[in-house]
Design a protein around this motif. Structure first.
Motif, short mmCIF file in Angstrom:
data_model
loop_
_atom_site.label_atom_id
_atom_site.label_comp_id
_atom_site.label_asym_id
_atom_site.label_seq_id
_atom_site.Cartn_x
_atom_site.Cartn_y
_atom_site.Cartn_z
N ASN A 134 0.83 -1.21 0.00
CA ASN A 134 0.00 0.00 0.00
C ASN A 134 0.87 1.26 0.00
O ASN A 134 0.49 2.29 -0.59
CB ASN A 134 -0.97 0.01 1.19
N ASP A 135 2.06 1.19 0.63
CA ASP A 135 2.98 2.32 0.58
C ASP A 135 3.45 2.57 -0.85
O ASP A 135 3.47 3.71 -1.33
CB ASP A 135 4.20 2.06 1.47
N MET A 136 3.83 1.49 -1.54
CA MET A 136 4.30 1.63 -2.91
C MET A 136 3.18 2.18 -3.82
O MET A 136 3.44 3.05 -4.66
CB MET A 136 4.77 0.28 -3.45
N ASN A 141 1.15 6.71 -6.98
CA ASN A 141 0.04 7.63 -7.27
C ASN A 141 0.48 9.08 -7.09
O ASN A 141 0.12 9.96 -7.89
CB ASN A 141 -1.14 7.32 -6.35
N GLU A 142 1.26 9.35 -6.04
CA GLU A 142 1.75 10.71 -5.81
C GLU A 142 2.65 11.17 -6.96
O GLU A 142 2.62 12.33 -7.38
CB GLU A 142 2.50 10.81 -4.49
N LEU A 143 3.46 10.24 -7.48
CA LEU A 143 4.34 10.58 -8.60
C LEU A 143 3.53 10.93 -9.84
O LEU A 143 3.84 11.88 -10.56
CB LEU A 143 5.28 9.42 -8.89
N ARG A 144 2.47 10.16 -10.09
CA ARG A 144 1.62 10.44 -11.26
C ARG A 144 0.97 11.81 -11.12
O ARG A 144 0.92 12.58 -12.08
CB ARG A 144 0.55 9.36 -11.40
N VAL A 145 0.44 12.09 -9.92
CA VAL A 145 -0.21 13.39 -9.69
C VAL A 145 0.79 14.54 -9.83
O VAL A 145 0.44 15.63 -10.31
CB VAL A 145 -0.86 13.40 -8.29
N ALA A 146 2.05 14.29 -9.45
CA ALA A 146 3.08 15.33 -9.51
C ALA A 146 3.57 15.59 -10.93
O ALA A 146 4.36 16.51 -11.15
CB ALA A 146 4.25 14.96 -8.61
N GLY A 147 3.13 14.77 -11.90
CA GLY A 147 3.51 15.03 -13.28
C GLY A 147 4.51 14.06 -13.87
O GLY A 147 5.12 14.36 -14.90
N ALA A 148 4.68 12.88 -13.23
CA ALA A 148 5.60 11.89 -13.79
C ALA A 148 5.12 11.42 -15.16
O ALA A 148 3.96 11.06 -15.33
CB ALA A 148 5.70 10.69 -12.84
N GLU A 149 6.01 11.43 -16.15
CA GLU A 149 5.65 10.98 -17.49
C GLU A 149 5.94 9.49 -17.67
O GLU A 149 5.33 8.84 -18.53
CB GLU A 149 6.40 11.81 -18.53
N ALA A 150 6.88 8.96 -16.90
CA ALA A 150 7.22 7.54 -16.96
C ALA A 150 7.84 7.14 -15.63
O ALA A 150 8.56 7.92 -15.02
CB ALA A 150 8.16 7.25 -18.11
N ILE A 151 7.55 5.90 -15.19
CA ILE A 151 8.03 5.42 -13.90
C ILE A 151 8.54 3.99 -14.07
O ILE A 151 7.94 3.18 -14.78
CB ILE A 151 6.92 5.44 -12.83
N SER A 152 9.63 3.69 -13.38
CA SER A 152 10.16 2.33 -13.35
C SER A 152 10.63 2.02 -11.94
O SER A 152 11.33 2.84 -11.33
CB SER A 152 11.33 2.19 -14.34
N VAL A 153 10.22 0.88 -11.40
CA VAL A 153 10.69 0.43 -10.08
C VAL A 153 11.79 -0.59 -10.32
O VAL A 153 11.53 -1.69 -10.81
CB VAL A 153 9.55 -0.19 -9.26
N ASN A 154 13.03 -0.23 -9.98
CA ASN A 154 14.20 -1.01 -10.35
C ASN A 154 14.17 -1.19 -11.86
O ASN A 154 14.26 -0.22 -12.59
CB ASN A 154 14.25 -2.33 -9.59
N ASN A 155 14.03 -2.40 -12.36
CA ASN A 155 13.97 -2.62 -13.80
C ASN A 155 12.57 -2.90 -14.30
O ASN A 155 12.39 -3.33 -15.45
CB ASN A 155 14.90 -3.78 -14.19
N TRP A 161 -1.91 0.50 -16.05
CA TRP A 161 -2.71 -0.54 -15.42
C TRP A 161 -1.90 -1.37 -14.41
O TRP A 161 -2.35 -2.42 -13.97
CB TRP A 161 -3.31 -1.46 -16.49
N SER A 162 -0.70 -0.92 -14.03
CA SER A 162 0.12 -1.66 -13.08
C SER A 162 -0.52 -1.68 -11.70
O SER A 162 -0.99 -0.66 -11.19
CB SER A 162 1.52 -1.04 -12.97
N GLY A 163 -0.51 -2.86 -11.08
CA GLY A 163 -0.97 -3.02 -9.71
C GLY A 163 0.14 -3.66 -8.88
O GLY A 163 0.99 -4.37 -9.42
N VAL A 164 0.17 -3.39 -7.59
CA VAL A 164 1.22 -3.93 -6.73
C VAL A 164 0.60 -4.74 -5.60
O VAL A 164 -0.49 -4.44 -5.11
CB VAL A 164 2.11 -2.82 -6.14
N ILE A 165 1.33 -5.81 -5.19
CA ILE A 165 0.91 -6.64 -4.07
C ILE A 165 2.12 -6.94 -3.20
O ILE A 165 3.27 -6.86 -3.66
CB ILE A 165 0.27 -7.97 -4.55
N CYS A 166 1.87 -7.26 -1.96
CA CYS A 166 2.95 -7.61 -1.03
C CYS A 166 3.20 -9.12 -1.14
O CYS A 166 2.29 -9.92 -0.99
CB CYS A 166 2.56 -7.23 0.39
N ASN A 167 4.45 -9.49 -1.41
CA ASN A 167 4.83 -10.89 -1.54
C ASN A 167 6.03 -11.15 -0.64
O ASN A 167 7.16 -11.21 -1.09
CB ASN A 167 5.13 -11.22 -3.00
#
Length: 244
Positions: A134-136, A141-155, A161-167
């Motif tokens: 939920n933190d991620m 979401n904050e990055l998108r609202v701030a105007g991020a044009e592209a995001i990558s988490v590590n690689n 439509w990306s969703g995140v889950i805790c594993n």
């Protein structure tokens, strides 16, 4: 004597009428103005400025479209020009939805779990220093609202439509990919604006810092992102061809 009384009555009535006019009195019982405090006035000024900017952008967009139509009409090779523009537009769409490798300036947001001590801290205190799914999600979401044009988490390229889950010790994604801490979140966009938004009071990044997670933000001139590995095939959605 009667004339004096009439004159006095008219004189008093004139004074009252002049006073009502001077205070902008509405004879229907409703005042036609309202006083704004400093905060409301500032908000009104900012709203007016935003509307002016929006009108200016619409005018520029309209001029650009008119010029494009004029080029189509006056160009001897209309079909080639239209095809060229369509290809350019497809390239833009591929960048937006993550299908192509891209580069640009932005920030690198590094988040790692805080230091814990199982001998001195209880389970809640330890969990509070860990980054959860939920933190991620809130950070993305904050990055998108701030105007991020592209995001990558590590690689792992993040798409709309990306969703995140805790594993367990990993952050999992809906396409089956997983990343683990430390998380280097690469963001292409206006670096100053992105950094300011992440560090403003009430942001989730500030909450993570308060929870003693290890957070670092670095502005960079060039970020290279891989294309997404997520499936982009549309299965249920289709264009609405009905006339409006």
């Amino acid at each position: 004597m009667k004339n004096n009384k009439d004159f006095l009555f008219v004189f008093i009535a004139t004074i009252i009428l002049g006073f009502l006019i001077s205070i902008n009195f509405n004879f229907k019982g409703i005042q036609s103005y309202s006083q704004l405090n400093s905060s409301q006035y500032q908000n009104a000024v900012e709203e007016r400025a935003a509307l002016y900017r929006e009108i200016g952008n619409l005018k520029e967009d309209n001029i650009e479209k008119i010029d494009k139509i004029r080029n189509y009409v006056n160009n001897d090779k209309k079909d080639d020009k239209i095809l060229e523009d369509m290809k350019a537009q497809i390239n833009d769409y591929e960048m937006f939805i993550g299908l192509s490798k891209i580069e640009g300036p932005g920030i690198i947001l590094r988040i790692n779990d805080g230091k814990t001590n199982a001998m001195e801290e209880n389970t809640d205190e330890i969990n509070n220093k860990l980054l959860h799914d939920n933190d991620m999600a809130l950070v993305l979401n904050e990055l998108r609202v701030a105007g991020a044009e592209a995001i990558s988490v590590n690689n792992h390229r993040i798409v709309p439509w990306s969703g995140v889950i805790c594993n367990w010790a990993f952050i999992g994604f809906d396409d089956g990919g997983m990343e683990y801490a430390p998380f280097n979140i690469y963001v292409i966009g206006d670096s100053e604006k992105l950094k300011a938004a992440l560090l403003e009071d009430g942001s989730h990044i500030k909450q993570l810092m308060f929870r003693k997670l290890d957070v670092d933000i670095k502005e960079v001139d060039k970020i290279i992102m891989p294309p997404t590995s997520a499936n982009s095939n549309v299965k249920y959605m289709s264009r609405d061809e009905s006339k409006k």
